[in-house]
Design a protein around this motif. Structure first.
Motif, PDB file in Angstrom:
ATOM      1  N   ILE A 125      33.620  49.553  83.842  1.00 42.55           N
ATOM      2  CA  ILE A 125      33.515  50.015  82.454  1.00 42.55           C
ATOM      3  C   ILE A 125      32.102  50.546  82.270  1.00 42.55           C
ATOM      4  O   ILE A 125      31.128  49.801  82.385  1.00 42.55           O
ATOM      5  CB  ILE A 125      33.831  48.873  81.481  1.00 42.55           C
ATOM      6  CG1 ILE A 125      35.263  48.372  81.718  1.00 42.55           C
ATOM      7  CG2 ILE A 125      33.664  49.340  80.033  1.00 42.55           C
ATOM      8  CD1 ILE A 125      35.640  47.146  80.903  1.00 42.55           C
ATOM      9  N   VAL A 126      31.989  51.840  81.989  1.00 38.14           N
ATOM     10  CA  VAL A 126      30.701  52.508  82.110  1.00 38.14           C
ATOM     11  C   VAL A 126      30.005  52.784  80.779  1.00 38.14           C
ATOM     12  O   VAL A 126      28.790  53.000  80.755  1.00 38.14           O
ATOM     13  CB  VAL A 126      30.857  53.826  82.894  1.00 38.14           C
ATOM     14  CG1 VAL A 126      31.312  53.541  84.321  1.00 38.14           C
ATOM     15  CG2 VAL A 126      31.834  54.783  82.206  1.00 38.14           C
ATOM     16  N   LEU A 127      30.737  52.791  79.672  1.00 38.85           N
ATOM     17  CA  LEU A 127      30.110  53.127  78.388  1.00 38.85           C
ATOM     18  C   LEU A 127      31.038  52.746  77.239  1.00 38.85           C
ATOM     19  O   LEU A 127      32.260  52.761  77.385  1.00 38.85           O
ATOM     20  CB  LEU A 127      29.816  54.635  78.304  1.00 38.85           C
ATOM     21  CG  LEU A 127      28.830  55.061  77.214  1.00 38.85           C
ATOM     22  CD1 LEU A 127      27.402  54.681  77.597  1.00 38.85           C
ATOM     23  CD2 LEU A 127      28.921  56.562  76.940  1.00 38.85           C
ATOM     24  N   GLY A 128      30.427  52.404  76.116  1.00 34.06           N
ATOM     25  CA  GLY A 128      31.170  52.188  74.885  1.00 34.06           C
ATOM     26  C   GLY A 128      30.587  53.034  73.771  1.00 34.06           C
ATOM     27  O   GLY A 128      29.376  53.268  73.712  1.00 34.06           O
ATOM     28  N   VAL A 129      31.448  53.506  72.879  1.00 32.97           N
ATOM     29  CA  VAL A 129      31.011  54.270  71.707  1.00 32.97           C
ATOM     30  C   VAL A 129      31.749  53.736  70.488  1.00 32.97           C
ATOM     31  O   VAL A 129      32.965  53.532  70.521  1.00 32.97           O
ATOM     32  CB  VAL A 129      31.303  55.780  71.857  1.00 32.97           C
ATOM     33  CG1 VAL A 129      30.969  56.521  70.567  1.00 32.97           C
ATOM     34  CG2 VAL A 129      30.532  56.372  73.024  1.00 32.97           C
ATOM     35  N   GLY A 130      31.011  53.493  69.422  1.00 35.16           N
ATOM     36  CA  GLY A 130      31.601  53.213  68.125  1.00 35.16           C
ATOM     37  C   GLY A 130      31.294  54.371  67.195  1.00 35.16           C
ATOM     38  O   GLY A 130      30.161  54.861  67.165  1.00 35.16           O
ATOM     39  N   ALA A 131      32.311  54.844  66.457  1.00 32.96           N
ATOM     40  CA  ALA A 131      32.089  55.995  65.579  1.00 32.96           C
ATOM     41  C   ALA A 131      33.023  55.932  64.384  1.00 32.96           C
ATOM     42  O   ALA A 131      34.215  55.650  64.523  1.00 32.96           O
ATOM     43  CB  ALA A 131      32.301  57.307  66.334  1.00 32.96           C
ATOM     44  N   SER A 132      32.475  56.196  63.217  1.00 27.74           N
ATOM     45  CA  SER A 132      33.297  56.323  62.021  1.00 27.74           C
ATOM     46  C   SER A 132      34.130  57.599  62.096  1.00 27.74           C
ATOM     47  O   SER A 132      33.801  58.531  62.829  1.00 27.74           O
ATOM     48  CB  SER A 132      32.412  56.372  60.773  1.00 27.74           C
ATOM     49  OG  SER A 132      31.555  55.258  60.708  1.00 27.74           O
ATOM     50  N   HIS A 133      35.199  57.623  61.312  1.00 30.14           N
ATOM     51  CA  HIS A 133      35.998  58.848  61.218  1.00 30.14           C
ATOM     52  C   HIS A 133      36.284  59.177  59.753  1.00 30.14           C
ATOM     53  O   HIS A 133      36.327  58.300  58.903  1.00 30.14           O
ATOM     54  CB  HIS A 133      37.301  58.739  62.016  1.00 30.14           C
ATOM     55  CG  HIS A 133      38.201  57.609  61.595  1.00 30.14           C
ATOM     56  ND1 HIS A 133      38.566  56.573  62.442  1.00 30.14           N
ATOM     57  CD2 HIS A 133      38.834  57.333  60.424  1.00 30.14           C
ATOM     58  CE1 HIS A 133      39.354  55.733  61.823  1.00 30.14           C
ATOM     59  NE2 HIS A 133      39.539  56.169  60.583  1.00 30.14           N
ATOM     60  N   SER A 134      36.475  60.450  59.474  1.00 26.76           N
ATOM     61  CA  SER A 134      36.871  60.906  58.145  1.00 26.76           C
ATOM     62  C   SER A 134      37.462  62.307  58.262  1.00 26.76           C
ATOM     63  O   SER A 134      36.786  63.226  58.737  1.00 26.76           O
ATOM     64  CB  SER A 134      35.687  60.935  57.183  1.00 26.76           C
ATOM     65  OG  SER A 134      36.062  61.525  55.951  1.00 26.76           O
ATOM     66  N   THR A 135      38.692  62.472  57.815  1.00 22.21           N
ATOM     67  CA  THR A 135      39.285  63.814  57.843  1.00 22.21           C
ATOM     68  C   THR A 135      38.608  64.743  56.847  1.00 22.21           C
ATOM     69  O   THR A 135      38.721  65.969  56.965  1.00 22.21           O
ATOM     70  CB  THR A 135      40.788  63.756  57.536  1.00 22.21           C
ATOM     71  OG1 THR A 135      40.990  63.162  56.241  1.00 22.21           O
ATOM     72  CG2 THR A 135      41.535  62.958  58.579  1.00 22.21           C
ATOM     73  N   LEU A 136      37.886  64.191  55.872  1.00 28.47           N
ATOM     74  CA  LEU A 136      37.167  65.030  54.918  1.00 28.47           C
ATOM     75  C   LEU A 136      36.078  65.840  55.621  1.00 28.47           C
ATOM     76  O   LEU A 136      35.631  66.866  55.102  1.00 28.47           O
ATOM     77  CB  LEU A 136      36.569  64.169  53.813  1.00 28.47           C
ATOM     78  CG  LEU A 136      37.603  63.404  52.970  1.00 28.47           C
ATOM     79  CD1 LEU A 136      36.909  62.439  52.022  1.00 28.47           C
ATOM     80  CD2 LEU A 136      38.491  64.371  52.203  1.00 28.47           C
ATOM     81  N   MET A 137      35.665  65.395  56.785  1.00 28.32           N
ATOM     82  CA  MET A 137      34.717  66.152  57.596  1.00 28.32           C
ATOM     83  C   MET A 137      35.320  67.501  58.005  1.00 28.32           C
ATOM     84  O   MET A 137      34.608  68.502  58.133  1.00 28.32           O
ATOM     85  CB  MET A 137      34.366  65.332  58.836  1.00 28.32           C
ATOM     86  CG  MET A 137      33.333  65.940  59.748  1.00 28.32           C
ATOM     87  SD  MET A 137      32.905  64.744  61.042  1.00 28.32           S
ATOM     88  CE  MET A 137      31.874  65.764  62.095  1.00 28.32           C
ATOM     89  N   ASN A 138      36.636  67.516  58.180  1.00 31.62           N
ATOM     90  CA  ASN A 138      37.331  68.750  58.548  1.00 31.62           C
ATOM     91  C   ASN A 138      37.722  69.579  57.330  1.00 31.62           C
ATOM     92  O   ASN A 138      37.565  70.800  57.324  1.00 31.62           O
ATOM     93  CB  ASN A 138      38.607  68.425  59.338  1.00 31.62           C
ATOM     94  CG  ASN A 138      38.321  67.848  60.709  1.00 31.62           C
ATOM     95  OD1 ASN A 138      37.199  67.923  61.203  1.00 31.62           O
ATOM     96  ND2 ASN A 138      39.329  67.262  61.323  1.00 31.62           N
ATOM     97  N   THR A 139      38.238  68.910  56.309  1.00 32.82           N
ATOM     98  CA  THR A 139      38.871  69.633  55.210  1.00 32.82           C
ATOM     99  C   THR A 139      37.929  69.954  54.051  1.00 32.82           C
ATOM    100  O   THR A 139      38.215  70.851  53.263  1.00 32.82           O
ATOM    101  CB  THR A 139      40.050  68.820  54.651  1.00 32.82           C
ATOM    102  OG1 THR A 139      39.571  67.562  54.154  1.00 32.82           O
ATOM    103  CG2 THR A 139      41.093  68.562  55.736  1.00 32.82           C
TER     104      THR A 139
END
Length: 316
Positions: A4-18
């Motif tokens: 296991i080489v890396l971990g990423v945590g990230a928020s998401h929001s479709t408002l970023m697209n729309t």
């Protein structure tokens, strides 16, 4: 050997697209977007073959007729494609996914649900869009119930992360595996407890969650109106403590928090921190590195990105 080489945590929001053009705090939004790009570059540098992709589902692939606590995709995986996120079939590392499912069950640690035809939504496809852009990788999708109570406890999520870690490391093939936890941090969605709705909007939402399997798009317009009318409720104090714990490899200390305590402190959307906790457990709680934290009320959410690199050692 599989590692296991890396971990990423990230928020998401479709408002970023729309609603990018309607975003008032553009400087904050750009810093968050740039941090997603930096995390994507870190993933590229880690050269993973497979990404274990942990996320929620917003009643687009799972409905109230059947909602397991944890579901592993072990065959086909189709992204819903709502709000400008990727749609259609996604490449799955079927061999590794089925090994994980078998290992969890045969070890007696988890009787995990599985799907040979899994539908995911932006709870995971947002990460595919921004973190896996241009990367030649397969995924192992893991969907966690974070919105239809009763929810799995944080302690149970942490234990599942540890069990999946053991299964991945015991895989007899040769894989470089990265892990992404998608969701959070603090935010409040205008979603009711499905067991006790109040008013027309809440009754509508519960009806959509119960009856939407066959005609989900019929509910989309009003769902979107209800969400867009919501007021932001961001809790920077909660988010700061959470990210500090991640940086010091101490997220397991938060497993004593109950579902009700998380909602009171940071909103019902903060239940998605389960994705980050699972990711951290898969990395054996190695210290993380914060790339961004921005309060974006236009997106209703405290938006964060962090990277956990086990090669950096034990010092935070």
């Amino acid at each position: 050997m599989t590692e296991i080489v890396l971990g990423v945590g990230a928020s998401h929001s479709t408002l970023m697209n729309t609603h990018w053009e309607e975003t008032f705090h553009r400087d904050r939004a750009e810093r968050f977007r740039d941090a997603l790009g930096a995390a994507r570059d870190a993933l590229a540098a880690a050269r993973p073959d497979t990404v274990v992709l942990v996320g929620s589902n917003h009643f687009r692939g799972f409905w109230l007729d059947l909602i397991p606590a944890f579901t592993l995709g072990v065959g086909e995986c189709v992204a819903n494609g709502e709000s400008g996120t990727p749609g259609g079939p996604q490449p799955v590392d079927v061999e590794l996914a089925r090994h994980i499912a078998d290992s969890l069950v045969e070890s007696g640690r988890f009787d995990i649900a599985f799907s040979a035809r899994l539908r995911i939504d932006h709870g995971q496809s947002h990460a595919i869009q921004y973190l896996l852009d241009g990367l030649d990788v397969e995924i192992v999708p893991l969907v966690v119930n974070m919105f239809a109570p009763p929810l799995p406890t944080l302690e149970r999520c942490e234990r599942l992360g540890a069990a999946v870690r053991d299964a991945v490391l015991a895989f007899p093939g040769d894989r470089r595996v990265a892990v992404i936890g998608s969701g959070g941090l603090s935010h409040r969605l205008p979603w009711p407890d499905w067991r006790d709705p109040h008013g027309d909007d809440e009754e509508f939402m519960v009806g959509a969650w119960l009856d939407g399997r066959e005609n989900s798009r019929a509910y989309d317009a009003r769902r979107r109106e209800i969400i867009r009318a919501a007021e932001a409720a961001i809790s920077p104090g909660f988010d700061e403590e959470f990210l500090t714990r991640l940086e010091h490899g101490e997220l397991r200390r938060l497993t004593s928090l109950s579902t009700a305590e998380i909602e009171e402190a940071a909103g019902n959307g903060a239940q998605e921190v389960r994705s980050w906790l699972l990711m951290a457990a898969l990395l054996d709680h190695a210290p993380g590195r914060r790339l961004a934290y921005e309060q974006l009320p236009e997106w209703l959410t405290g938006m964060a990105v962090a990277v956990v690199d086990p090669a950096r050692g034990t010092e935070p």
